[in-house]
Design a protein around this motif. Sequence first.
Motif, PDB file in Angstrom:
ATOM      1  N   ILE A 118     -20.740 -11.272  41.752  1.00 24.01           N
ATOM      2  CA  ILE A 118     -19.933 -12.486  41.913  1.00 24.01           C
ATOM      3  C   ILE A 118     -20.751 -13.645  42.482  1.00 24.01           C
ATOM      4  CG2 ILE A 118     -18.011 -13.486  43.254  1.00 24.01           C
ATOM      5  CD1 ILE A 118     -16.541 -10.794  42.791  1.00 24.01           C
ATOM      6  N   ILE A 119     -21.697 -13.338  43.360  1.00 26.18           N
ATOM      7  CA  ILE A 119     -22.462 -14.424  43.991  1.00 26.18           C
ATOM      8  C   ILE A 119     -23.731 -14.800  43.207  1.00 26.18           C
ATOM      9  CG2 ILE A 119     -21.606 -13.864  46.298  1.00 26.18           C
ATOM     10  CD1 ILE A 119     -24.382 -12.620  46.875  1.00 26.18           C
ATOM     11  N   THR A 120     -23.946 -14.170  42.042  1.00 25.19           N
ATOM     12  CA  THR A 120     -25.154 -14.520  41.272  1.00 25.19           C
ATOM     13  C   THR A 120     -25.205 -15.984  40.826  1.00 25.19           C
ATOM     14  OG1 THR A 120     -24.115 -13.584  39.282  1.00 25.19           O
ATOM     15  CG2 THR A 120     -25.718 -12.204  40.449  1.00 25.19           C
ATOM     16  N   PRO A 121     -24.084 -16.671  40.554  1.00 26.18           N
ATOM     17  CA  PRO A 121     -24.200 -18.097  40.215  1.00 26.18           C
ATOM     18  C   PRO A 121     -24.864 -18.917  41.316  1.00 26.18           C
ATOM     19  CG  PRO A 121     -22.057 -17.282  39.526  1.00 26.18           C
ATOM     20  CD  PRO A 121     -22.710 -16.190  40.330  1.00 26.18           C
ATOM     21  N   LEU A 122     -24.689 -18.503  42.571  1.00 28.93           N
ATOM     22  CA  LEU A 122     -25.362 -19.215  43.673  1.00 28.93           C
ATOM     23  C   LEU A 122     -26.880 -19.105  43.529  1.00 28.93           C
ATOM     24  CD1 LEU A 122     -23.130 -18.155  46.721  1.00 28.93           C
ATOM     25  CD2 LEU A 122     -23.131 -20.337  45.496  1.00 28.93           C
ATOM     26  N   ALA A 123     -27.321 -17.906  43.153  1.00 28.44           N
ATOM     27  CA  ALA A 123     -28.765 -17.705  42.957  1.00 28.44           C
ATOM     28  C   ALA A 123     -29.263 -18.563  41.797  1.00 28.44           C
ATOM     29  CB  ALA A 123     -29.046 -16.230  42.685  1.00 28.44           C
ATOM     30  N   ALA A 124     -28.445 -18.692  40.751  1.00 31.17           N
ATOM     31  CA  ALA A 124     -28.841 -19.511  39.601  1.00 31.17           C
ATOM     32  C   ALA A 124     -28.960 -20.977  39.988  1.00 31.17           C
ATOM     33  CB  ALA A 124     -27.814 -19.340  38.478  1.00 31.17           C
ATOM     34  N   PHE A 137     -32.905 -23.132  33.289  1.00 29.03           N
ATOM     35  CA  PHE A 137     -31.860 -23.204  34.318  1.00 29.03           C
ATOM     36  C   PHE A 137     -30.498 -22.848  33.735  1.00 29.03           C
ATOM     37  CE2 PHE A 137     -28.422 -25.918  35.986  1.00 29.03           C
ATOM     38  CZ  PHE A 137     -28.228 -25.300  37.213  1.00 29.03           C
ATOM     39  N   PHE A 138     -30.170 -23.469  32.568  1.00 33.52           N
ATOM     40  CA  PHE A 138     -28.865 -23.199  31.958  1.00 33.52           C
ATOM     41  C   PHE A 138     -28.753 -21.758  31.462  1.00 33.52           C
ATOM     42  CE2 PHE A 138     -28.417 -27.877  31.717  1.00 33.52           C
ATOM     43  CZ  PHE A 138     -27.161 -27.972  32.298  1.00 33.52           C
ATOM     44  N   ILE A 143     -26.162 -16.626  32.277  1.00 37.35           N
ATOM     45  CA  ILE A 143     -26.241 -15.182  32.570  1.00 37.35           C
ATOM     46  C   ILE A 143     -25.521 -14.862  33.882  1.00 37.35           C
ATOM     47  CG2 ILE A 143     -27.810 -13.292  33.182  1.00 37.35           C
ATOM     48  CD1 ILE A 143     -29.831 -14.548  31.218  1.00 37.35           C
ATOM     49  N   SER A 144     -25.717 -15.721  34.896  1.00 33.76           N
ATOM     50  CA  SER A 144     -25.104 -15.472  36.199  1.00 33.76           C
ATOM     51  C   SER A 144     -23.582 -15.586  36.142  1.00 33.76           C
ATOM     52  CB  SER A 144     -25.667 -16.429  37.257  1.00 33.76           C
ATOM     53  OG  SER A 144     -25.281 -17.761  36.965  1.00 33.76           O
ATOM     54  N   ILE A 145     -23.082 -16.512  35.308  1.00 35.25           N
ATOM     55  CA  ILE A 145     -21.627 -16.633  35.155  1.00 35.25           C
ATOM     56  C   ILE A 145     -21.065 -15.374  34.486  1.00 35.25           C
ATOM     57  CG2 ILE A 145     -19.787 -17.885  33.924  1.00 35.25           C
ATOM     58  CD1 ILE A 145     -21.432 -20.464  34.457  1.00 35.25           C
ATOM     59  N   GLY A 146     -21.807 -14.875  33.504  1.00 34.06           N
ATOM     60  CA  GLY A 146     -21.404 -13.610  32.864  1.00 34.06           C
ATOM     61  C   GLY A 146     -21.377 -12.466  33.863  1.00 34.06           C
ATOM     62  N   LEU A 147     -22.407 -12.407  34.714  1.00 38.74           N
ATOM     63  CA  LEU A 147     -22.461 -11.363  35.745  1.00 38.74           C
ATOM     64  C   LEU A 147     -21.334 -11.538  36.767  1.00 38.74           C
ATOM     65  CD1 LEU A 147     -26.322 -11.083  36.412  1.00 38.74           C
ATOM     66  CD2 LEU A 147     -24.828  -9.383  35.340  1.00 38.74           C
ATOM     67  N   ALA A 148     -21.004 -12.785  37.083  1.00 39.32           N
ATOM     68  CA  ALA A 148     -19.907 -13.043  38.015  1.00 39.32           C
ATOM     69  C   ALA A 148     -18.584 -12.542  37.436  1.00 39.32           C
ATOM     70  CB  ALA A 148     -19.809 -14.531  38.334  1.00 39.32           C
ATOM     71  N   GLY A 149     -18.376 -12.776  36.141  1.00 37.77           N
ATOM     72  CA  GLY A 149     -17.176 -12.264  35.472  1.00 37.77           C
ATOM     73  C   GLY A 149     -17.146 -10.745  35.500  1.00 37.77           C
TER      74      GLY A 149
END
Length: 201
Positions: A118-124, A137-138, A143-149
């Motif tokens: 869930i917190i991977t978008p912060l890392a991105a 970056f995008f 990828i991070s949004i997918g992982l957050a989902g």
Amino acid sequence: MTQIEFLHRLSKLLKNVPEEEKQDILYDYEEHFRIAMESGKSEQEVAAELGKPETIAKECIANYHLERATENQSVSSLFRAICTTIGLGFFNLIFLLGPFIAAVSIIFSLFVVSFAFIITPLAAIVSAFTVDSIAEFFLNLFISIGLAGLGLLTGVGALKISRAFFTWSTNYVRSNLKIIKGENKKSLLLEDTKRGIEKNG
């Protein structure tokens, strides 16, 4: 052991049980003594049939915590019931504590993984300062949004699994207690008490 000695020892062993609950338990055993002695048994015979007050107290305490866990969905009460049940025999250390710790570890791991995803978008977002191009970056953000989902789905799944595990655990501990007691002392006590009430009522 006399009736007074038996009940006094049982009362001391039940000191951590709420007073009302303790009095109900003591009343049940007092009734068992009364009904058994009316049928010709001595106090010593009744006490020997009932078993050690220490074992009875552990069973009663485990039942009490198990009921609290069922009523309040309390993990701490369930854990106390399990710990008390373990004290009733080595069998429980293997067949009760082992599976419980393993299952709790797996569920905890699922929640940790869920949180990490869930917190991977912060890392991105932080990586925006280190990547060489906007495209990279995008890509990281996507990828991070997918992982957050995936993390949210994992969290929901872990929550459902934990609720199912809680229900299963309370049922497992309850059946385990029945095996330990062999449906004996407490069941006989309640049956005798009911018969006595019907006979005198």
